[in-house]
Enzyme design. Structure first.
Site: not given
Ligand code: FAD
Length: 296
Positions: A28, A116-117, A150, A154, A181
């Site tokens: 990455e 994303g955040d 995670y 998360h 992560q």
């Molecule tokens: P989600 O899967 O949508 O989850 C986010 C939160 O919502 C979690 O707490 C989950 O439990 C909760 N959730 C999910 N679905 C539901 C639902 N239906 N109802 C209620 N709660 C729910 N960030 C960047 O900005 N750019 C990057 O390139 C990037 N690359 C990454 C690569 C990896 C391998 C990892 C592990 C993380 C990366 N991140 C990146 C960070 C990531 O964007 C953040 O951790 C973000 O806060 C969560 O993204 P997610 O896709 O896991 O979200």
């Protein structure tokens, strides 16, 4: 090659006293802010280790001006396969669809679909969670899709079981592979894998490895995410905090042991967070795999 096929192949090696399954290696990187020459130079060094693909991060809330150009160069000049990250927070369906079209045009076959955040300064966008983005990508494209997992939960989710239930929504929506992560405690990874399997998720789970390079780096990542650092490692980080070369060696030595244990447990892949530097990752791979290109 698509993620699904990448992890289906078993690469059995005989270059030790015993047979072992060589995990798929991926690296990455993030789009460079400047000194792009240095960036492509580091990628060229990493290329010797024959990664299955390079994974390029995506800026939060669509702030991503250079990434298409970088993806194009990695694919068409360095001739390496890609997994392009994509975050949906703050973006519209239209923008996402346009970007997906662009990456397909430049030859990417894989995307890491993330929420994303959530941006403070603009609208949340058309997708609430990564699972919604994954479903959209699967409906609109032929891309193979990775999702984030995670091992310690998360940061926004108080309960690991609820987080894993949400992970299941991502695989039900079509995610082919889970990338975790980074973590420093393999036991946390192994028990996570068990819980994920118990939840009925069958896709490959690829551990994320980041070599320690400084005390500041560890303080930053542990303040932003649920990542525990074993006491013995913390003590040594403290000991070497003012000695960059010893710190680098500590990070490499620790990751070698960590990767070796993961290989012994027959993980399908190792995903390295390289921080755009080849040195530590290359040293780790020299230790665990032997000489690049299988030339031993
Ligand atoms: P989600 O899967 O949508 O989850 C986010 C939160 O919502 C979690 O707490 C989950 O439990 C909760 N959730 C999910 N679905 C539901 C639902 N239906 N109802 C209620 N709660 C729910 N960030 C960047 O900005 N750019 C990057 O390139 C990037 N690359 C990454 C690569 C990896 C391998 C990892 C592990 C993380 C990366 N991140 C990146 C960070 C990531 O964007 C953040 O951790 C973000 O806060 C969560 O993204 P997610 O896709 O896991 O979200």
């Amino acid at each position: 090659m698509r993620l699904k096929e990448i992890y289906e192949k078993k690469n059995v090696c005989h270059n030790r006293a015993f047979e072992w399954v060589k995990p798929v290696i991926s690296f990455e990187v993030f789009p460079p802010k400047s000194n792009t020459g240095g960036f492509y130079g580091e990628l060229n060094k990493l290329k010797e280790y024959e990664p299955a693909f390079i994974s390029l991060t995506y800026g939060a809330a669509g702030k991503n001006n250079t990434s298409l150009e970088v993806l194009y160069r990695i694919k068409n000049e360095l001739r390496m396969d890609l997994m392009a990250h994509l975050t949906c927070a703050g973006s519209s369906r239209g923008n996402i669809e346009e970007w997906l079209g662009e990456i397909e045009l430049l030859g990417a076959e894989n995307v890491l679909a993330l929420r994303g955040d959530i941006p403070e300064d603009c609208s949340p966008g058309d997708f609430r969670y990564a699972s919604e983005l994954i479903r959209f990508i699967k409906e609109k494209t032929d891309l193979s899709v990775g999702a984030a997992g995670y091992p310690e939960g998360h940061i926004e989710c108080p309960d690991l079981f609820a987080d894993i239930a949400n992970l299941k929504k991502k695989t039900d929506a079509g995610a082919d592979v889970i990338y975790t992560q980074l973590f420093f405690d393999n036991d946390k990874f192994f028990s996570y894998v068990q819980l994920v399997r118990d939840a009925g998720i069958e896709v490959p789970i690829i551990p994320g490895i980041m070599p320690v390079i400084s005390k500041k780096q560890i303080e930053r990542i542990t303040s932003m995410a649920k990542i525990s650092v074993p006491g013995a490692l913390l003590n040594r980080i403290e000991k070497f905090k003012d000695n960059p070369s010893d710190m680098l060696k500590l990070g490499i030595d620790f990751a070698v042991i960590q990767c070796q244990q993961l290989i012994d447990a027959e993980v399908s892949g190792l995903h390295f967070y390289t921080l755009n530097k080849a040195y530590s990752t290359a040293q780790i791979l020299d230790n665990i795999m032997g000489v690049p290109n299988g030339a031993e």
